[in-house]
Write an enzyme that holds these catalytic residues in place. Structure first.
Site, PDB file in Angstrom:
ATOM      1  N   ASP A   1       0.853  -1.192   0.000  1.00 40.38           N
ATOM      2  CA  ASP A   1       0.000   0.000   0.000  1.00 40.38           C
ATOM      3  C   ASP A   1       0.883   1.234   0.000  1.00 40.38           C
ATOM      4  O   ASP A   1       1.805   1.328   0.798  1.00 40.38           O
ATOM      5  CB  ASP A   1      -0.927   0.029   1.222  1.00 40.38           C
TER       6      ASP A   1
ATOM      7  N   SER B   1     -15.992  -3.984 -10.618  1.00 42.37           N
ATOM      8  CA  SER B   1     -16.987  -3.254  -9.834  1.00 42.37           C
ATOM      9  C   SER B   1     -18.323  -3.292 -10.571  1.00 42.37           C
ATOM     10  O   SER B   1     -18.358  -3.399 -11.814  1.00 42.37           O
ATOM     11  CB  SER B   1     -16.522  -1.811  -9.681  1.00 42.37           C
TER      12      SER B   1
ATOM     13  N   TYR C   1     -13.733   5.093 -14.111  1.00 40.16           N
ATOM     14  CA  TYR C   1     -13.688   3.921 -13.227  1.00 40.16           C
ATOM     15  C   TYR C   1     -14.369   2.710 -13.891  1.00 40.16           C
ATOM     16  O   TYR C   1     -13.835   1.597 -13.884  1.00 40.16           O
ATOM     17  CB  TYR C   1     -14.394   4.322 -11.927  1.00 40.16           C
TER      18      TYR C   1
ATOM     19  N   LYS D   1     -12.497  -0.708 -14.754  1.00 38.37           N
ATOM     20  CA  LYS D   1     -12.935  -1.931 -14.053  1.00 38.37           C
ATOM     21  C   LYS D   1     -13.392  -2.994 -15.040  1.00 38.37           C
ATOM     22  O   LYS D   1     -13.152  -4.186 -14.835  1.00 38.37           O
ATOM     23  CB  LYS D   1     -14.062  -1.588 -13.069  1.00 38.37           C
TER      24      LYS D   1
ATOM     25  N   ALA E   1     -18.606  -3.255  -0.315  1.00 37.81           N
ATOM     26  CA  ALA E   1     -18.218  -3.217   1.098  1.00 37.81           C
ATOM     27  C   ALA E   1     -18.056  -1.789   1.576  1.00 37.81           C
ATOM     28  O   ALA E   1     -17.777  -0.882   0.781  1.00 37.81           O
ATOM     29  CB  ALA E   1     -16.904  -3.974   1.290  1.00 37.81           C
ATOM     30  N   ALA E   2     -18.212  -1.662   2.867  1.00 30.95           N
ATOM     31  CA  ALA E   2     -18.032  -0.347   3.472  1.00 30.95           C
ATOM     32  C   ALA E   2     -16.542  -0.014   3.484  1.00 30.95           C
ATOM     33  O   ALA E   2     -15.735  -0.780   4.016  1.00 30.95           O
ATOM     34  CB  ALA E   2     -18.559  -0.389   4.898  1.00 30.95           C
TER      35      ALA E   2
HETATM   36  P1  NAD Z   1      -9.854   1.650   0.069  1.00 32.33           P
HETATM   37  O1  NAD Z   1      -9.632   3.042  -0.416  1.00 32.33           O
HETATM   38  O2  NAD Z   1     -10.315   1.452   1.464  1.00 32.33           O
HETATM   39  O3  NAD Z   1      -8.580   0.798  -0.180  1.00 32.33           O
HETATM   40  C1  NAD Z   1      -7.808   0.947  -1.329  1.00 32.33           C
HETATM   41  C2  NAD Z   1      -6.339   0.966  -0.935  1.00 32.33           C
HETATM   42  O4  NAD Z   1      -5.556   0.993  -2.117  1.00 32.33           O
HETATM   43  C3  NAD Z   1      -5.945   2.171  -0.088  1.00 32.33           C
HETATM   44  O5  NAD Z   1      -5.364   1.742   1.126  1.00 32.33           O
HETATM   45  C4  NAD Z   1      -4.949   2.919  -0.950  1.00 32.33           C
HETATM   46  O6  NAD Z   1      -3.908   3.531  -0.205  1.00 32.33           O
HETATM   47  C5  NAD Z   1      -4.424   1.837  -1.854  1.00 32.33           C
HETATM   48  N1  NAD Z   1      -3.902   2.376  -3.095  1.00 32.33           N
HETATM   49  C6  NAD Z   1      -4.462   3.312  -3.892  1.00 32.33           C
HETATM   50  N2  NAD Z   1      -3.672   3.554  -4.941  1.00 32.33           N
HETATM   51  C7  NAD Z   1      -2.585   2.772  -4.810  1.00 32.33           C
HETATM   52  C8  NAD Z   1      -1.427   2.592  -5.592  1.00 32.33           C
HETATM   53  N3  NAD Z   1      -1.224   3.300  -6.713  1.00 32.33           N
HETATM   54  N4  NAD Z   1      -0.501   1.698  -5.186  1.00 32.33           N
HETATM   55  C9  NAD Z   1      -0.691   0.999  -4.025  1.00 32.33           C
HETATM   56  N5  NAD Z   1      -1.760   1.174  -3.255  1.00 32.33           N
HETATM   57  C10 NAD Z   1      -2.720   2.035  -3.641  1.00 32.33           C
HETATM   58  O7  NAD Z   1     -10.909   1.002  -0.954  1.00 32.33           O
HETATM   59  P2  NAD Z   1     -11.721  -0.375  -0.950  1.00 32.33           P
HETATM   60  O8  NAD Z   1     -13.150  -0.046  -0.943  1.00 32.33           O
HETATM   61  O9  NAD Z   1     -11.191  -1.317   0.045  1.00 32.33           O
HETATM   62  O10 NAD Z   1     -11.454  -0.870  -2.439  1.00 32.33           O
HETATM   63  C11 NAD Z   1     -10.609  -1.938  -2.778  1.00 32.33           C
HETATM   64  C12 NAD Z   1     -10.852  -2.319  -4.224  1.00 32.33           C
HETATM   65  O11 NAD Z   1     -12.200  -2.770  -4.396  1.00 32.33           O
HETATM   66  C13 NAD Z   1     -10.678  -1.192  -5.191  1.00 32.33           C
HETATM   67  O12 NAD Z   1     -10.099  -1.689  -6.380  1.00 32.33           O
HETATM   68  C14 NAD Z   1     -12.067  -0.735  -5.491  1.00 32.33           C
HETATM   69  O13 NAD Z   1     -12.188  -0.109  -6.734  1.00 32.33           O
HETATM   70  C15 NAD Z   1     -12.799  -2.054  -5.449  1.00 32.33           C
HETATM   71  N6  NAD Z   1     -14.229  -1.939  -5.187  1.00 32.33           N
HETATM   72  C16 NAD Z   1     -14.675  -1.586  -3.967  1.00 32.33           C
HETATM   73  C17 NAD Z   1     -16.051  -1.544  -3.747  1.00 32.33           C
HETATM   74  C18 NAD Z   1     -16.583  -1.259  -2.397  1.00 32.33           C
HETATM   75  O14 NAD Z   1     -17.802  -1.357  -2.213  1.00 32.33           O
HETATM   76  N7  NAD Z   1     -15.760  -0.916  -1.446  1.00 32.33           N
HETATM   77  C19 NAD Z   1     -16.934  -1.757  -4.794  1.00 32.33           C
HETATM   78  C20 NAD Z   1     -16.447  -2.102  -6.026  1.00 32.33           C
HETATM   79  C21 NAD Z   1     -15.089  -2.197  -6.217  1.00 32.33           C
END
Ligand code: NAD
Length: 909
Positions: free
Chosen positions: A526, A641, A654, A658, A686-687
C-alpha cells in the site's frame, strides 16, 4: 461411600432414517408409518454387542486406572457367544489385569440393571473394590415391523467403587416375575412378541411402579425426592402414563432417547442413566429402573465429584458424530437379513486356530505391541529383535498398548475387488505418534473422507465371521477422529505466498489478515495515498496491517510501492520473492476514485484511474505471472466493480478501467491454463472510504469487508479449480456475473448480405436471450457465428415436450390452488427440487390463501425432496405420487400426513 465412579456411552455412528423403512416396506405394512419419524441407531456391519461394550467401556475408563478393576460384568441379550465368556473378550480387549472376576449377565432386558445392582452390592460387601459394568445390545427384529422402528443399537458402561464416587448408591429394590411379554428361543434369531396392549397394561404399567414404589418405601423417600427419573419404555404414551402414576412431574422424567437412537435393550436403562448423569448437578437424586421379567430399581445421590470427571464422549458426543442413512437395503445387508453374492474370494477358509489366538491374545484382542527398552522404538507387532536398524537389541521389548495412542493415516486405498460387506474395502498404513505403524482396515467412514495425514482413532471391531463354525474374529481398525476430516478440508494457505495490493485499508486489509490467519505469508502492499490517489503516500497504512498480522501470529512484510508504474509492480513482486521466496497468490485490489460526469472528466482524472486500476493490475500481474508460470501454480484475483459491469453515473473512467480488468482476465485465464494459474474476478460491495459517501448509511453499516473476503479466499485457494469467472460479493450474498450470448438469428446468405430492413424485422429475435450461453473464448464465439444452431432444434436443458419447467410450475401454483379445500389449513410445504432445473420453493397455505416464494422456510410443516425431471412428471400427471414416494423418487421429511393435503389443495393434473 459407595456408588458410581465413572460412566461412558457408545451409540454407533450410523442412524437409519425410520422413514426409509416405511418407504421400502410401507406397501406391505402401511401401519408402520405411524412410528416412521426420526432415526434409530444402527451398528455398522462390523459392530456387535461386544464391540459396543468395549467402546462404551473405553469411554468410561477415560482418566481411570484400568488396572484397579477387580471385576467386569457384561450385560446383554445379544451376546455373540453362548458358551465362551463374552466378558472375557471385553476384558482382554481393554487390557484389564488377569486376576479379575468376569461374568456375563444375560437373558433379560433388565440384565443391565441387575448387573449394576450385583456390582454395587459386591463393593458394599467389601470383597471387590472397583467393578466395571458394561451393557450393550444389538437386537434383531423381522423387517417391516414396529420393533424395527423402536429399537436401536448401543452400549453404556458404568464403573462402581468406593473412591471418587460421583453418584452415591442409596439402595435398590428388585421384583422378579416370569412375565413373558416377549421371548427368544435358544436357537432363534428373532423375538416372539405377545399382544402389545397386554404387555403395556399387565407388564410395564404395573411392574415398574411396583419396583419404584417398593424402593421408595424401603428407603423412606417420596417421588418428590427424585430429581431425575430414569426408566425405559418404548411405548411413548405408556412412558408418560407410568410417570404420572408414580406422581413424577414431567420435567423430572428422563427422555427415552427415542429420537437419539431408539431403545437399546439391556443397555437402555444404563444409557439413559448416563444421559441423566451428563446433565446432573451435585446433590441431585436419580432413580433408575430397568424392566424385564420383573424390574430393578436403584437410587443415587450425585456428589461434588461429578464436576471433576475428565471429559468423555458420552451420549452427547456420540450424537454429534452421527451419520443418518436412508439406504434400507444397506441396513438389511449389514444385519445379514438378505443374501448377496459375495464372490469366490469370500469362500477362503476362515477357521481360527485357537492355539494362535491364545498365544497372541494380547496382540490380537488388546492391540499390544512392543517398545524397545534400550532405544525406545515402538513397534507392532512385538518381536524378538528391535526394528530400529541402529539398535537391533534382542528381547528388549516391553508390552506397549497402541489402542489409545494418537495416529494418522500414512497411506490408504479403497479396494473394490477385496471381499467387503461395505465396499470399497478401505485400508491403509496407520502411523502412531511416538513411533509404530500398522496396516489397518479403516471403518466408519466414506472413502472420499480419507486423506493422508487424517487423524484416526483405533476401534475394536469384528473382522471375519466363520459362519460354518459360529466363530467371530475381532481385531482393531482405524476410524477417522470425529470432525478431523472437516478440519482438514478447511481452506488453508500454509506454505503459500500472497501479494495483496492496496492492503493498507478497506477490503485489501481484510484479505491480507484472513489469508495470514489461514497460514499464508503476505506481502502487504500500500502506498498509503489519499482516496483520489493525490498527494504523497505514507508507509503507515501497510505497516499497521503487518503489525496486526504479526500480533495474530502470522507472517507478513510491508511494501510501499506504487502499482501504477511498471517499476512499482516489479518491486512489489520482488519483495515477495526476496523475503518469502515465491508468489502463489496475487490479489489486485489497489484502487482510487475520481468521479466526474463525462463532459467534466479531464484527461488527468481519466488517466489517473486507468493507471491505478488497469495498468496497476498489468504492472503487478506480469512479473507475478512469470513467477507463477515457473512453479506451475498460481491464483490471481482481479477486482472489478458493479460500476464497470453494469454502469454508474459519473464513473466513466472507473467503469472503463474496471471492465477492462474483466477483459484482462478473459485472456489471462487462457494463457494461464497450461500452468495451473487460475484467474478470477471479484466485484465487491463493502463499506470503505471509497464507498462511504455513495452508500446509504444503513447499508454501509451492514457491509463489512469480512462478508466479501470468504469469496476472495476461496478464489485464492487450491480448492478453486475454476478460472475466468466474475463474482458479485457483498453483505454475505454471492452470485456470478457472466457475459452471455443469445441464440441469435441467421439472415441473408452467402450471395446476399442481409439488409437493415431485415435487421429491423428480426429485432426481437436478435435480442432474444432465452437459451443464451457463455463462450469459452473468442474462437468459440466466432464458431457460433459460422455455424449457428438450426432453427427449432432443442438444446439440452429443455424440460421435454410439455415445455413445463419447475420454475414455471411454481409460478402457476397459486392458479391451481383450491381455496375451498383450505379452510382451517395452516401448512408450509418446502420443496427442494434437485437437478439443473431445480431450486427451493416455499408454498404456504394459511387463511385460505396460498403464497409461493423461492427460497427456504425456517420451520416447514414438511419438506418434499424430488428431482427436477420427476417433479415435472409428477405435476403433469405422468408420475403417480404414491409410486413416486414408495420408489424413493419423492422423499418427505417432517409431518408426512400433512403432505397428503397437497392433492386436495391444488388441482394438479
Ligand atoms: P480503500 O480506499 O479502502 O482501499 C484501497 C487501498 O488501495 C488504499 O489503502 C490505498 O492507499 C491503496 N492504493 C491506492 N492507490 C494505490 C497505488 N497506486 N498503489 C498501491 N496502493 C494504492 O478502498 P476499498 O473499498 O477497500 O477498495 C478496494 C478495491 O475494491 C478497489 O479496487 C475498489 O475499486 C474495489 N471496489 C470496492 C467496492 C466497495 O464497495 N468498497 C466496490 C467495487 C469495487
Amino acid at each position: 461411600m459407595i456408588g458410581i465412579t465413572s460412566y461412558g456411552a457408545y451409540i454407533p455412528r450410523l442412524r437409519l432414517d425410520r422413514m426409509s423403512i416405511f418407504q421400502a416396506m410401507g406397501w406391505f405394512a402401511p401401519a408402520i408409518m405411524m412410528v416412521a419419524q426420526g432415526h434409530r441407531s444402527m451398528c455398522n456391519w462390523d459392530e456387535d454387542s461386544i464391540t459396543m461394550a468395549v467402546a462404551a467401556s473405553r469411554d468410561c475408563l477415560s482418566g481411570k486406572d484400568r488396572k484397579e478393576l477387580d471385576a467386569l460384568f457384561l450385560a446383554s441379550t445379544t451376546l455373540p457367544f453362548a458358551d465362551r465368556q463374552n466378558a472375557g473378550i471385553v476384558s482382554t480387549a481393554l487390557n484389564l489385569k488377569e486376576n479379575i472376576l468376569t461374568s456375563d449377565f444375560t437373558s433379560s432386558q433388565k440384565a443391565g440393571t441387575s448387573a449394576l445392582v450385583a456390582a454395587l452390592e459386591a463393593v458394599r460387601g467389601g470383597g471387590l473394590k472397583n467393578i466395571l459394568v458394561a451393557a450393550a445390545d444389538r437386537r434383531e427384529t423381522k423387517t417391516a415391523y414396529f420393533y424395527e422402528m423402536w429399537f436401536g443399537d448401543g452400549a453404556a458402561s458404568v464403573m462402581v467403587g468406593d473412591r471418587d464416587v460421583i453418584a452415591e448408591f442409596k439402595g435398590s429394590y428388585s421384583v422378579s416375575y416370569d412375565f413373558v411379554d416377549h421371548y427368544r428361543g435358544a436357537q432363534k434369531k428373532f423375538d416372539y412378541v405377545w399382544e402389545e396392549r397386554w404387555v403395556r397394561d399387565a407388564g410395564y404399567s404395573k411392574i415398574i411402579p411396583e419396583a419404584v414404589n417398593g424402593l421408595m418405601k424401603k428407603l423412606g423417600i417420596t417421588i418428590d425426592q427424585v430429581d431425575r427419573l430414569v426408566f425405559p419404555c418404548f411405548f411413548k404414551a405408556e412412558h408418560s402414563n407410568i410417570a404420572k402414576k408414580l406422581g413424577a412431574a414431567p420435567d423430572k422424567v428422563v427422555n427415552t432417547m427415542h429420537e437419539t437412537c431408539g431403545e437399546t435393550g439391556a443397555a437402555h436403562a444404563l444409557l439413559m442413566l448416563v444421559s441423566a448423569l451428563e446433565e446432573a448437578k451435585p446433590k441431585e437424586r436419580i432413580l433408575v429402573a430397568g424392566f424385564g421379567q420383573g424390574c430393578d430399581a436403584l437410587y443415587f445421590e450425585v456428589t461434588e465429584n461429578i464436576v471433576k470427571l475428565p471429559k468423555r464422549s458420552g451420549v452427547k458426543e456420540a450424537d454429534k458424530n452421527k451419520k443418518v442413512i436412508d439406504n434400507y437395503p444397506k441396513w438389511l445387508k449389514f444385519r445379514d437379513l438378505i443374501q448377496t453374492e459375495m464372490g469366490i474370494r469370500a469362500e477362503a477358509p476362515t477357521q481360527t486356530a485357537m492355539t494362535t489366538l491364545w498365544r497372541k491374545r494380547k496382540m490380537l484382542l488388546g492391540m499390544v505391541g512392543g517398545k524397545c527398552e534400550k532405544c525406545g522404538t515402538a513397534q507392532f507387532p512385538k518381536m524378538d529383535i528391535c526394528v530400529n536398524p541402529a539398535c537391533g537389541a534382542i528381547r528388549s521389548q516391553a508390552d506397549y498398548e497402541f489402542a489409545d495412542v494418537p495416529a494418522k493415516i500414512k497411506t490408504f486405498t479403497g479396494d473394490l475387488l477385496a471381499v467387503s460387506v461395505d465396499p470399497p474395502h478401505k485400508y491403509g498404513m496407520v502411523q502412531f505418534e511416538g513411533g509404530g505403524r500398522f496396516m489397518s482396515d479403516i471403518t466408519d467412514c466414506e472413502f472420499d473422507e480419507l486423506k493422508v495425514g487424517l487423524p484416526v482413532n483405533m476401534v475394536f471391531r469384528r473382522r471375519v465371521e466363520d459362519k460354518e463354525r459360529g466363530f467371530v474374529n475381532y481385531f482393531w481398525k482405524a476410524t477417522p477422529v470425529p470432525g478431523a476430516a472437516a478440519e482438514m478440508n478447511k481452506v488453508r494457505f500454509d506454505g503459500r505466498v500472497a501479494i495483496v495490493t492496496g492492503a493498507g485499508a478497506g477490503l485489501g486489509r481484510v484479505y491480507a489478515l484472513e489469508l495470514a490467519k489461514r497460514g499464508a505469508k503476505v506481502v502487504v502492499n500500500d502506498l498509503g495515498g489519499s482516496r483520489d490517489g493525490s498527494g504523497a503516500g505514507s508507509i503507515s497504512a501497510a505497516d499497521r496491517v503487518v503489525d496486526e498480522i504479526k500480533v495474530l501470529g502470522g507472517e507478513a512484510v510491508a511494501n510501499y510501492d506504487n502499482v501504477a508504474t511498471p517499476e512499482g509492480g516489479e518491486k512489489i513482486v520482488k519483495t515477495a520473492l526476496d523475503v518469502f521466496g515465491s508468489v502463489d497468490i496475487l490479489v489486485n485490489n489497489a484502487g482510487i476514485l475520481r468521479d466526474k460526469s463525462f463532459i467534466k472528466m479531464e484527461p488527468e482524472n481519466w488517466k489517473a484511474v486507468m493507471d491505478v486500476h488497469l495498468s496497476g493490475a498489468y504492472n503487478v500481474t506480469r512479473p507475478a505471472f512469470t513467477a507463477m508460470k515457473e512453479k506451475g501454480y498460481g491464483r490471481t484475483v482481479m477486482t472489478t466493480s458493479a460500476a464497470g459491469l453494469y454502469g454508474n453515473f459519473g464513473q466513466t473512467n472507473y467503469s472503463a478501467a474496471k471492465m477492462a480488468l474483466v477483459g484482462l482476465m478473459n485472456t489471462l485465464k487462457l494463457e494461464g491454463k497450461k500452468y495451473n494459474i487460475k484467474v478470477n474476478t471479484i466485484a465487491p460491495l463493502a463499506a470503505s472510504r471509497l464507498t462511504e459517501d455513495v452508500m446509504p448509511p444503513e447499508i454501509f453499516e451492514k457491509s463489512k469487508p469480512e462478508f466479501v473476503a470468504p469469496m476472495v479466499l476461496y478464489l485464492c485457494s487450491e480448492e478453486c479449480g475454476d478460472s475466468g469467472a466474475v463474482f458479485n460479493s457483498g453483505m454475505g450474498y454471492f452470485n456470478r456475473a457472466a457475459i452471455m450470448t443469445g441464440p441469435g438469428v441467421k439472415l441473408g446468405d452467402a450471395g446476399n448480405p442481409p439488409t437493415p430492413e431485415q435487421i429491423s424485422e428480426n429485432w426481437d429475435r436478435i435480442n432474444l436471450m432465452d437459451g443464451a450461453k457463455e463462450m469459452e473464448d473468442a474462437n468459440t464465439a466466432i464458431f457460433a457465428l459460422i455455424a449457428p444452431p438450426e432453427p427449432g432444434k432443442k438444446e439440452s436443458g429443455d424440460t421435454g415436450e410439455s415445455g413445463a419447467d419447475v420454475k414455471g410450475i411454481f409460478g402457476k401454483m397459486p392458479e391451481m390452488f383450491n381455496a375451498a379445500a383450505a379452510k382451517d389449513v395452516d401448512v408450509v410445504f418446502q420443496y427442494a427440487v434437485s437437478g439443473p432445473g431445480g431450486g427451493n420453493w416455499v408454498v404456504t397455505v394459511r387463511d385460505s390463501k396460498c403464497s409461493v416464494t423461492e427460497g427456504t422456510a425456517e420451520n416447514p410443516t414438511c419438506t418434499l425432496k424430488i428431482s427436477d425431471g420427476d417433479f415435472v412428471e409428477l405435476i403433469t400427471g405422468k408420475l403417480n405420487p404414491m409410486q413416486a414416494f414408495t420408489s424413493g423418487k419423492l422423499k418427505i421429511e417432517g409431518d408426512i400426513m400433512k403432505s397428503q393435503l397437497i392433492g386436495k389443495l391444488f388441482k394438479i393434473k
